[in-house]
Scaffold this motif. Structure first.
Motif, mmCIF file in Angstrom:
data_model
loop_
_atom_site.group_PDB
_atom_site.id
_atom_site.type_symbol
_atom_site.label_atom_id
_atom_site.label_comp_id
_atom_site.label_asym_id
_atom_site.label_seq_id
_atom_site.Cartn_x
_atom_site.Cartn_y
_atom_site.Cartn_z
ATOM 1 N N GLU A 11 22.210 -30.749 -21.222
ATOM 2 C CA GLU A 11 22.525 -31.529 -22.421
ATOM 3 C C GLU A 11 21.898 -30.907 -23.662
ATOM 4 O OE1 GLU A 11 23.273 -36.026 -20.692
ATOM 5 O OE2 GLU A 11 21.269 -35.500 -21.445
ATOM 6 N N LEU A 54 24.006 -27.735 -24.470
ATOM 7 C CA LEU A 54 25.411 -27.929 -24.828
ATOM 8 C C LEU A 54 25.625 -28.972 -25.925
ATOM 9 C CD1 LEU A 54 26.937 -27.934 -21.222
ATOM 10 C CD2 LEU A 54 26.981 -26.051 -22.877
ATOM 11 N N HIS A 87 26.278 -32.060 -25.203
ATOM 12 C CA HIS A 87 27.257 -32.980 -24.631
ATOM 13 C C HIS A 87 26.607 -33.748 -23.473
ATOM 14 C CE1 HIS A 87 30.818 -31.253 -26.731
ATOM 15 N NE2 HIS A 87 30.077 -30.157 -26.703
ATOM 16 N N CYS A 131 25.979 -35.261 -19.861
ATOM 17 C CA CYS A 131 26.347 -34.755 -18.537
ATOM 18 C C CYS A 131 25.928 -35.752 -17.459
ATOM 19 C CB CYS A 131 25.678 -33.407 -18.262
ATOM 20 S SG CYS A 131 26.088 -32.105 -19.447
ATOM 21 N N HIS A 180 37.683 -33.709 -17.829
ATOM 22 C CA HIS A 180 36.456 -33.229 -18.458
ATOM 23 C C HIS A 180 36.060 -31.907 -17.801
ATOM 24 C CE1 HIS A 180 35.323 -35.887 -15.075
ATOM 25 N NE2 HIS A 180 34.438 -34.949 -14.809
ATOM 26 N N TYR A 200 32.363 -22.867 -13.079
ATOM 27 C CA TYR A 200 32.675 -23.683 -14.251
ATOM 28 C C TYR A 200 34.177 -23.782 -14.403
ATOM 29 C CZ TYR A 200 33.611 -24.736 -19.174
ATOM 30 O OH TYR A 200 34.115 -25.269 -20.338
ATOM 31 N N ILE A 218 30.823 -32.881 -17.483
ATOM 32 C CA ILE A 218 30.429 -32.750 -18.887
ATOM 33 C C ILE A 218 31.328 -33.685 -19.702
ATOM 34 C CG2 ILE A 218 30.131 -31.173 -20.830
ATOM 35 C CD1 ILE A 218 29.977 -28.900 -18.719
ATOM 36 N N GLN A 234 32.518 -34.720 -22.824
ATOM 37 C CA GLN A 234 32.512 -34.069 -24.124
ATOM 38 C C GLN A 234 32.300 -35.037 -25.284
ATOM 39 O OE1 GLN A 234 35.103 -33.788 -21.871
ATOM 40 N NE2 GLN A 234 36.020 -31.748 -21.956
#
Length: 390
Positions: free
Chosen positions: A133, A136, A138, A140, A161, A194, A217, A219
């Motif tokens: 987090e 990024l 974002h 999680c 996602h 990923y 994730i 977003q």
């Protein structure tokens, strides 16, 4: 739950992303939100996040309750009553308690076990999620999937996602479609993958048991930020006026008035302080994360004994962001799950502290006298940012 050993240094923001991608900066530049990415790490580094032994421990030796566990078989989710029981604690009823014997029998019979929300109660994944987090920006979450030998795969589908998937036990053959091409990926312990939103993927039938963790994730999007911005402008009482009487039968009149209101909205949006909104958005994210407080009880017991030479460390997974307050008299310290409002004179000491993985109160002597620096570090130990070094 079994807590990890007391950390000796904070986790750098990109370390979690490095673990799952191999090179965080290269990943963000070439794959993030656009392409599938496969990385093979040292199996020991990944397996230690959640091993088969760990799952066994959670299911058979703790008071795990639904919805932390979900079980699926033959394409259907089983009712929780088929693997839970009731109990009492001090005479109070306890429902939804996972029945270990029933769970083991269902697994032996071909059921898949899904541990949900592991970032909330399994420390290694709590720390991994906090690191992701931070890297990024974002939110999680972490789920784990334990499938028995001979279990069916799942059909080709997409997720709404982004996900990271990493294997910690056994193996599983995946099929993914990236840039119009099919790729076959063998997930083994240490392998991480990923998949950006909308990547078609499937898993094939397997002959051996498999355990993998999926990091979802969730977003943060421009739509969300713009909605919050527009909602703030719409708080103006001018937008609370009633629609005109008779509007259902007069769309032309309503359209004209709507045009005027849209112009008013556009004019007000043009005056929004975008820096202030961006600052608010960052503060919102950096004060609403899940707390990371393992070891806090021991720290509270030792806080009064702190002196100028006590060795302190930043708590693993901690957030420490220093920002100026609007009033000019205070400084804001964002700690992940909360915000501290402190006197502005502490700013240089906080900025120094932010960069240190370990320190002693005496290290703050350039900015604070002995009494003031002990008051500050004791406060930060109580708030969970600092720990007494083991």
């Amino acid at each position: 739950m079994v807590a990890p050993a007391t950390p000796t240094a904070p986790t750098p923001e990109l370390e979690a992303l490095d673990l799952l991608s191999g090179d965080a900066r290269a990943f963000l530049r070439t794959a993030w939100a656009s392409h599938a990415h496969i990385h093979k790490a040292d199996p020991g580094d990944v397996v230690g996040l959640l091993s088969l032994h760990d799952v066994d421990h959670l299911l058979t030796s703790t008071a795990l309750r639904t919805p932390a566990l979900r079980i699926a078989q033959d394409g259907s989710v089983l009712p929780s009553a088929s693997y839970t029981r009731s109990a009492t604690i001090a005479g109070a009823p306890l429902t939804g308690l996972v029945d270990a014997r029933k769970v083991v029998e269902l697994f032996s019979g071909g059921a898949t076990l899904v541990l949900q929300g592991l970032h909330r109660y399994w420390p290694p994944l709590t720390e991994l999620i906090r690191g992701l987090e931070a890297a990024l920006g974002h939110p999680c979450q972490a789920n784990a999937y334990l499938t028995p030998p001979g279990s069916q795969g799942f059909a080709l589908h997409t997720d709404s996602h982004d996900v990271f998937v990493f294997q910690t036990h056994g193996s599983k053959q995946w099929e993914i479609h990236d840039d119009g091409e099919q790729r076959d990926v063998l997930m083994e312990p240490g392998t991480s993958m990923y998949l950006p939103t909308g990547t078609p993927h499937a898993a094939r039938t397997q002959e051996a048991a498999s355990l993998h963790v999926t990091i979802g994730i969730n977003q943060a999007t421009w739509r969300q930020l713009l909605l919050r911005t527009v909602t703030g402008v719409l708080a103006d009482p001018a937008f609370d006026e009633r629609l005109p009487v008779g509007y259902p039968e007069d769309p032309t009149g309503l359209a004209g008035t709507l045009t005027e209101r849209l112009r008013l909205l556009a004019d007000q949006l043009a005056t929004v302080d975008t820096f202030a909104r961006a600052d608010d958005e960052g503060r919102r994210f950096l004060t609403t994360r899940t707390p990371v407080l393992h070891g806090a009880l021991a720290d509270r017991l030792s806080v009064t004994a702190l002196d100028d030479d006590t060795d302190l460390v930043r708590r693993t997974g901690s957030v420490c962001v220093v920002r100026s307050a609007a009033d000019g008299d205070h400084v804001l310290l964002l700690l992940g799950d909360r915000e501290l409002r402190l006197p502005v004179r502490l700013t240089p000491a906080l900025e120094f502290l932010r960069e240190q993985p370990r320190l002693r109160p005496s290290d703050l002597a350039d900015w604070l006298d002995p009494t003031s620096r002990l008051v500050l570090v004791r406060r930060l130990v109580r708030e969970g940012l600092l720990q007494v070094s083991a």
